[in-house]
Each structure stands twice: as structure tokens, then as C-alpha cells.
Design a protein around this motif. Structure first.
Motif, PDB file in Angstrom:
ATOM      1  N   THR A   1     -15.899  10.852   4.632  1.00 25.25           N
ATOM      2  CA  THR A   1     -15.269  11.317   3.391  1.00 25.25           C
ATOM      3  C   THR A   1     -13.897  10.693   3.134  1.00 25.25           C
ATOM      4  N   ARG A   2     -13.061  10.652   4.191  1.00 23.04           N
ATOM      5  CA  ARG A   2     -11.744  10.005   4.032  1.00 23.04           C
ATOM      6  C   ARG A   2     -11.433   9.244   5.322  1.00 23.04           C
ATOM      7  N   PRO A   3     -10.968   8.009   5.204  1.00 21.76           N
ATOM      8  CA  PRO A   3     -10.881   7.164   6.401  1.00 21.76           C
ATOM      9  C   PRO A   3      -9.575   7.216   7.193  1.00 21.76           C
TER      10      PRO A   3
ATOM     11  N   HIS B   1       8.568  13.481   1.619  1.00 24.85           N
ATOM     12  CA  HIS B   1       7.649  12.681   0.809  1.00 24.85           C
ATOM     13  C   HIS B   1       6.266  13.320   0.878  1.00 24.85           C
ATOM     14  N   CYS B   2       5.563  13.313  -0.229  1.00 23.32           N
ATOM     15  CA  CYS B   2       4.214  13.869  -0.315  1.00 23.32           C
ATOM     16  C   CYS B   2       4.257  15.386  -0.095  1.00 23.32           C
ATOM     17  N   ASN B   3       3.156  15.956   0.307  1.00 17.54           N
ATOM     18  CA  ASN B   3       3.124  17.376   0.639  1.00 17.54           C
ATOM     19  C   ASN B   3       2.572  17.539   2.044  1.00 17.54           C
TER      20      ASN B   3
ATOM     21  N   GLY C   1       2.559  24.451   7.318  1.00 13.51           N
ATOM     22  CA  GLY C   1       2.836  23.034   7.076  1.00 13.51           C
ATOM     23  C   GLY C   1       3.436  22.395   8.317  1.00 13.51           C
ATOM     24  N   THR C   2       3.592  21.077   8.265  1.00 13.35           N
ATOM     25  CA  THR C   2       4.251  20.382   9.372  1.00 13.35           C
ATOM     26  C   THR C   2       5.699  20.069   8.971  1.00 13.35           C
ATOM     27  N   ALA C   3       5.888  19.180   8.003  1.00 17.64           N
ATOM     28  CA  ALA C   3       7.262  18.834   7.581  1.00 17.64           C
ATOM     29  C   ALA C   3       7.983  20.047   7.003  1.00 17.64           C
TER      30      ALA C   3
ATOM     31  N   CYS D   1       1.457   6.508  10.222  1.00 19.71           N
ATOM     32  CA  CYS D   1       0.772   6.296   8.946  1.00 19.71           C
ATOM     33  C   CYS D   1       0.907   7.570   8.124  1.00 19.71           C
ATOM     34  N   ASN D   2       1.383   7.433   6.907  1.00 23.99           N
ATOM     35  CA  ASN D   2       1.536   8.603   6.023  1.00 23.99           C
ATOM     36  C   ASN D   2       1.388   8.119   4.584  1.00 23.99           C
ATOM     37  N   LYS D   3       1.513   9.043   3.679  1.00 22.76           N
ATOM     38  CA  LYS D   3       1.313   8.755   2.250  1.00 22.76           C
ATOM     39  C   LYS D   3       2.087   7.519   1.815  1.00 22.76           C
ATOM     40  N   ILE D   4       1.469   6.737   0.949  1.00 26.90           N
ATOM     41  CA  ILE D   4       2.066   5.502   0.447  1.00 26.90           C
ATOM     42  C   ILE D   4       3.505   5.767  -0.044  1.00 26.90           C
TER      43      ILE D   4
ATOM     44  N   GLU E   1     -12.700  14.678  -3.122  1.00 28.02           N
ATOM     45  CA  GLU E   1     -11.977  14.898  -4.393  1.00 28.02           C
ATOM     46  C   GLU E   1     -10.598  15.526  -4.172  1.00 28.02           C
ATOM     47  N   MET E   2     -10.257  15.748  -2.902  1.00 32.75           N
ATOM     48  CA  MET E   2      -8.946  16.313  -2.557  1.00 32.75           C
ATOM     49  C   MET E   2      -8.740  17.718  -3.121  1.00 32.75           C
ATOM     50  N   ARG E   3      -9.863  18.461  -3.191  1.00 32.31           N
ATOM     51  CA  ARG E   3      -9.706  19.906  -3.461  1.00 32.31           C
ATOM     52  C   ARG E   3      -8.990  20.507  -2.252  1.00 32.31           C
ATOM     53  N   VAL E   4      -9.381  20.032  -1.062  1.00 28.52           N
ATOM     54  CA  VAL E   4      -8.565  20.256   0.136  1.00 28.52           C
ATOM     55  C   VAL E   4      -8.018  18.897   0.531  1.00 28.52           C
ATOM     56  N   ARG E   5      -6.782  18.886   1.023  1.00 28.87           N
ATOM     57  CA  ARG E   5      -6.159  17.619   1.369  1.00 28.87           C
ATOM     58  C   ARG E   5      -5.070  17.893   2.410  1.00 28.87           C
ATOM     59  N   GLY E   6      -4.512  16.801   2.954  1.00 29.88           N
ATOM     60  CA  GLY E   6      -3.553  16.960   4.048  1.00 29.88           C
ATOM     61  C   GLY E   6      -4.341  16.884   5.354  1.00 29.88           C
ATOM     62  N   ALA E   7      -3.830  16.080   6.284  1.00 29.70           N
ATOM     63  CA  ALA E   7      -4.611  15.760   7.483  1.00 29.70           C
ATOM     64  C   ALA E   7      -5.118  16.991   8.253  1.00 29.70           C
ATOM     65  N   PRO E   8      -4.245  17.943   8.606  1.00 33.67           N
ATOM     66  CA  PRO E   8      -4.754  19.083   9.389  1.00 33.67           C
ATOM     67  C   PRO E   8      -5.779  19.919   8.622  1.00 33.67           C
TER      68      PRO E   8
ATOM     69  N   GLY F   1       5.432  14.202   6.896  1.00 31.81           N
ATOM     70  CA  GLY F   1       4.255  14.452   7.722  1.00 31.81           C
ATOM     71  C   GLY F   1       3.629  13.124   8.127  1.00 31.81           C
ATOM     72  N   THR F   2       2.434  13.194   8.659  1.00 33.19           N
ATOM     73  CA  THR F   2       1.701  11.985   9.029  1.00 33.19           C
ATOM     74  C   THR F   2       0.201  12.247   9.029  1.00 33.19           C
ATOM     75  N   ASP F   3      -0.550  11.223   8.731  1.00 34.85           N
ATOM     76  CA  ASP F   3      -2.015  11.304   8.741  1.00 34.85           C
ATOM     77  C   ASP F   3      -2.621  10.727  10.005  1.00 34.85           C
ATOM     78  N   ARG F   4      -1.869   9.839  10.631  1.00 34.49           N
ATOM     79  CA  ARG F   4      -2.316   9.283  11.911  1.00 34.49           C
ATOM     80  C   ARG F   4      -1.103   8.588  12.533  1.00 34.49           C
TER      81      ARG F   4
ATOM     82  N   CYS G   1       0.994  12.900  -7.226  1.00 33.31           N
ATOM     83  CA  CYS G   1       2.112  13.845  -7.392  1.00 33.31           C
ATOM     84  C   CYS G   1       2.023  15.047  -6.442  1.00 33.31           C
ATOM     85  N   GLN G   2       1.786  14.745  -5.172  1.00 34.20           N
ATOM     86  CA  GLN G   2       1.788  15.852  -4.202  1.00 34.20           C
ATOM     87  C   GLN G   2       3.163  16.511  -4.102  1.00 34.20           C
ATOM     88  N   GLY G   3       4.204  15.788  -4.582  1.00 39.01           N
ATOM     89  CA  GLY G   3       5.534  16.400  -4.602  1.00 39.01           C
ATOM     90  C   GLY G   3       5.561  17.665  -5.453  1.00 39.01           C
TER      91      GLY G   3
HETATM   92  O1  MRU Z   1      -3.756  12.137   0.441  1.00 39.34           O
HETATM   93  P1  MRU Z   1      -3.224  13.414   0.987  1.00 39.34           P
HETATM   94  O2  MRU Z   1      -2.606  14.286  -0.036  1.00 39.34           O
HETATM   95  O3  MRU Z   1      -4.262  14.132   1.844  1.00 39.34           O
HETATM   96  O4  MRU Z   1      -2.060  12.948   1.976  1.00 39.34           O
HETATM   97  C1  MRU Z   1      -1.314  13.896   2.666  1.00 39.34           C
HETATM   98  C2  MRU Z   1      -0.212  13.324   3.467  1.00 39.34           C
HETATM   99  O5  MRU Z   1       0.044  12.139   3.437  1.00 39.34           O
HETATM  100  C3  MRU Z   1       0.546  14.262   4.364  1.00 39.34           C
HETATM  101  O6  MRU Z   1       1.867  13.840   4.537  1.00 39.34           O
HETATM  102  C4  MRU Z   1      -0.134  14.296   5.744  1.00 39.34           C
HETATM  103  O7  MRU Z   1      -1.507  14.500   5.617  1.00 39.34           O
HETATM  104  C5  MRU Z   1       0.431  15.355   6.604  1.00 39.34           C
HETATM  105  S1  MRU Z   1      -0.047  16.982   6.060  1.00 39.34           S
HETATM  106  C6  MRU Z   1       0.630  18.086   7.126  1.00 39.34           C
END
Ligand code: MRU
Length: 366
Positions: free
Chosen positions: A89-91, A163-165, A175-177, A252-255, A49-56, A241-244, A202-204
Motif C-alpha cells: 500500500t505504501r512503500p 514539519h508535517c504531522n 504522536g512522536t514529535a 527519511c521523513n516527509k518531503i 488514500e491516507m484516510r489513515v496516515r503517519g508511520a506508526p 517525525g520520521t517514516d524510516r 498540508c499535514q501542517g
Molecule cells: O505521508 P504521511 O502523512 O503519512 O507522512 C507522515 C510523516 O512524514 C510523519 O512525519 C511520519 O510518518 C512520522 S508520524 C509519527
């Protein structure tokens, strides 16, 4: 980082409760709610549910989920079950699997009787390491910001688009970025950050909340504004940032990240990606072909959540009744569009040689 003068991390272990505390990000930036996560189901829900979110942060949370599973039942079977359950949970963000793999490999080598304590210690270690990694990314990114600042007339801000958070609440801290931005601001370098709204979720707005709390000048813009701003010389650099990230540096990062990279390339604006090493997937070469892209509930596109004038938080429909939505959560930016990767060990080219040069032991082990 600080919220109303109090220092927080995005998660922490409460010894007295014997449970993980998280900031429920679904309500930010309007409401700051702390939640205790006490069952393995609650861990999975928090990530889905993205109560926690962001790759790390997803990775660190999953490590605490493994710790809970080991406290309940330290058998191999329980470990494998928790691994599969949490991994599903998230791919897209690879940090999730990275943390789960690391926990499982470490705990397998430990006697069942010792796994409970060892798993919790490991979750703490993963969290602490994340803080150190992000701090180092901050230092290495700061050097890039300094270079740009040095070429500007005194007092003129370095204008960064993000972009994103990829901020402190998407990691354990810093944070990273955002880490280079926090470091640059603290050093007195004037900054102005263009913050992409990042529909649908709206992670912005989370990034605006973070930057505002830290006193960094910023402007919230629509997702389509970046190209226009770049054409008009209003952006000095992009940091996302990046997710992978693949071993050859596809990101790979947020759309929407890909479109920003295209616009940056077309306008000669440097496009940097802040990359903690656990986000590198050494098993993947071609990001477009090989990275699974999460597709989320279309309702996130047809509806939008915000604060009403009466102060309550609500979700409102923006499309006609029955409109079909599609919700691809991430995209891949090919390495040719990436100026550099800001890692904890330095800045490198988004190439196989660049990454392997900074992380030879990881490249070799893969
Ligand atoms: O779907 P989210 O909000 O988990 O996506 C987050 C991102 O795309 C971030 O840019 C990425 O995880 C890097 S977080 C340091």
C-alpha cells in the motif's frame, strides 16, 4: 487526545460491530468523520488514500488488517496474501512492514484454529505499545525542552519548528514529535510552535488542529519560511517525525524535512527527530541510496483541497491546465544534520553507536 472535550485515539476496535474504527483524515481539519473498516480491500484503501496516515498509525492499521484476514481465513496462504497486499500500500514508512512481519512471525507459530483470536490480540498489543512508546518519547523530549526553557527569561516561549504531522493522529495517541510538546505544555512551559504547511497535502493543517485543540500557541507558515525564521533567531529547536530511520541514523521523513535540516545546521539550531523503535530499519545503512521514496499522484501538487467560504470542502486547481506535476512524498536527511534522536529509551546521537547503544538487542538481531 481530546477532540471537543472527548478523548479519542486515532483508531479503536469496536467490539459490538466487530470492526476497526478510524478517523478519516482526508477531511481533517474541517470535518471529523469516523469510518468503520470491514474488508481487507477497505484496509488497503484506507492506507493508500491516507484516510489513515503517519508511520506508526499505518503499522497499527495493518495489524488489524491481518486480524481481519485471519478471521476470514486463518490459513498460511491467506496470511501471506494479506501480508503482500497490505505491504504494497505504501512503500516508505517501515512501520507497515514491521507490523506485518511481526504479525506473520507470531501467527505462523500458532495453530490455525487459534489464529483469529491471537491476531486480534496482537493488533491490540501493537496499538497499546505504540501509545506507551509515544508517551515515553514525550518524557524524553520534555527533558530537552526543559533545558532550553531554563536558559530563557521567565515567561518567554520555547520556539519549536515542526514539519508535517507527527502528531497523535499519525500514531495511536500522543504522536512522536508532538508528544514532548504536549508534555511541556501540560507542565506549564510556555511554547510557540512554527507549523510548516507541508504541501502538497498540508499535514501542517492537521498539526495546527491538534495543537489548537490542546491550547498550544502556534503559527502556520509556508514551507519555505523556516530558513528565514532560523536566520532571524526565531527558532530554538526543530522536532520532526520520521517514516524510516537507518541503523546509522539517516532520517527519511516527509518531503522538505531535509531542507529544514540544512537550514537548521547552517544556523546552529538543534534538529531533533522523534523516533519510535519500530521506525528503525536495521537492514538499511545509507538512507539516500536505499530507502524507496513514495511517488504519489501529481494531482496532489497541481490541486489543493480546502474549505470554501460556503463551508463545503473542495479541491481546486492551482496550476494552468495540463501542467505536469511531480510528487515525491519523502526525502532523506543524512545523519550528520541530525542533532539527536528522541526515542522511547532516551535521546541518542544519530549514529550506529547511538542507536545500537539504546537498542542493543535489535541491532544484534538484525
Ligand atoms: O505521508 P504521511 O502523512 O503519512 O507522512 C507522515 C510523516 O512524514 C510523519 O512525519 C511520519 O510518518 C512520522 S508520524 C509519527
Amino acid at each position: 487526545m481530546k477532540v471537543d472535550g472527548t478523548h479519542y485515539r486515532s483508531l479503536w476496535w469496536d467490539e459490538s460491530k466487530g470492526s476497526l474504527q478510524i478517523i478519516d483524515q482526508r477531511w481533517l481539519p474541517h470535518d471529523f468523520r469516523i469510518e468503520s473498516v470491514e474488508t481487507i480491500e477497505a484496509f488497503a484503501t484506507a492506507i493508500v488514500e491516507m484516510r489513515v496516515r503517519g508511520a506508526p498509525l499505518i503499522g497499527a492499521t495493518a495489524a488489524y488488517g491481518m486480524a481481519l484476514a485471519m478471521a476470514n481465513d486463518p490459513s498460511d496462504e491467506s496470511m501471506d496474501k494479506a501480508w503482500s497486499y497490505l505491504n504494497a500500500t505504501r512503500p516508505t514508512a517501515i512501520n507497515l512492514r514491521w507490523a506485518l512481519d511481526r504479525c506473520r512471525a507470531t501467527l505462523r507459530a500458532i495453530a490455525e484454529a487459534d489464529r483469529k483470536d491471537a491476531a486480534l490480540k496482537l493488533a491490540h498489543e501493537i496499538s497499546e505499545e505504540d501509545v506507551g512508546i509515544c508517551r515515553a518519547i514525550g518524557e524524553n523530549g520534555l527533558a530537552l525542552i526543559r533545558q532550553i526553557a531554563a536558559k530563557k527569561p521567565a515567561g518567554e516561549p520555547v520556539r519549536i519548528l515542526t514539519h508535517c504531522n507527527a502528531g497523535w493522529i499519525a500514531t495511536v495517541d500522543w504522536g512522536t514529535a508532538t508528544a514532548p510538546m504536549y508534555r511541556a505544555h501540560d507542565e506549564g512551559i510556555p511554547l510557540h510552535v512554527w507549523v510548516d504547511e507541508t504541501r502538497p497535502r498540508c499535514q501542517g493543517a492537521l498539526t495546527s488542529w491538534e495543537l489548537g485543540s490542546h491550547g498550544i500557541a502556534h503559527t502556520y507558515i509556508t514551507d519555505n519560511a523556516g530558513g528565514h525564521l532560523m536566520q532571524h533567531g526565531q527558532v530554538d529547536m526543530v522536532i520532526t517525525g520520521t517514516d524510516r530511520t537507518t541503523r546509522r541514523g539517516d532520517v527519511c521523513n516527509k518531503i522538505g524535512t531535509y531542507l529544514k535540516a540544512l537550514a537548521a545546521h547552517d544556523n546552529g539550531v538543534p534538529f531533533y527527530v522523534a523516533l519510535p523503535s519500530p521506525t528503525i530499519d536495521w537492514t538499511v545503512e545509507d538512507g539516500v541510496a536505499e530507502i524507496p521514496i513514495e511517488e504519489r499522484d501529481p494531482r496532489e501538487t497541481t490541486h489543493i483541497q480546502g474549505k470554501l467560504d460556503n463551508g463545503s470542502i473542495a479541491s481546486v486547481q492551482v496550476t494552468p491546465d495540463g501542467t505536469e506535476g511531480a510528487n515525491h512524498a519523502f526525502d532523506v536527511t543524512p545523519n550528520r544534520l541530525v542533532t539527536g534522536l528522541i526515542t522511547e529509551r532516551g535521546v541518542c546521537a544519530a549514529t550506529t553507536e547511538g542507536l545500537a547503544g539504546l537498542f542493543p538487542e535489535m541491532a544484534q538481531a538484525a
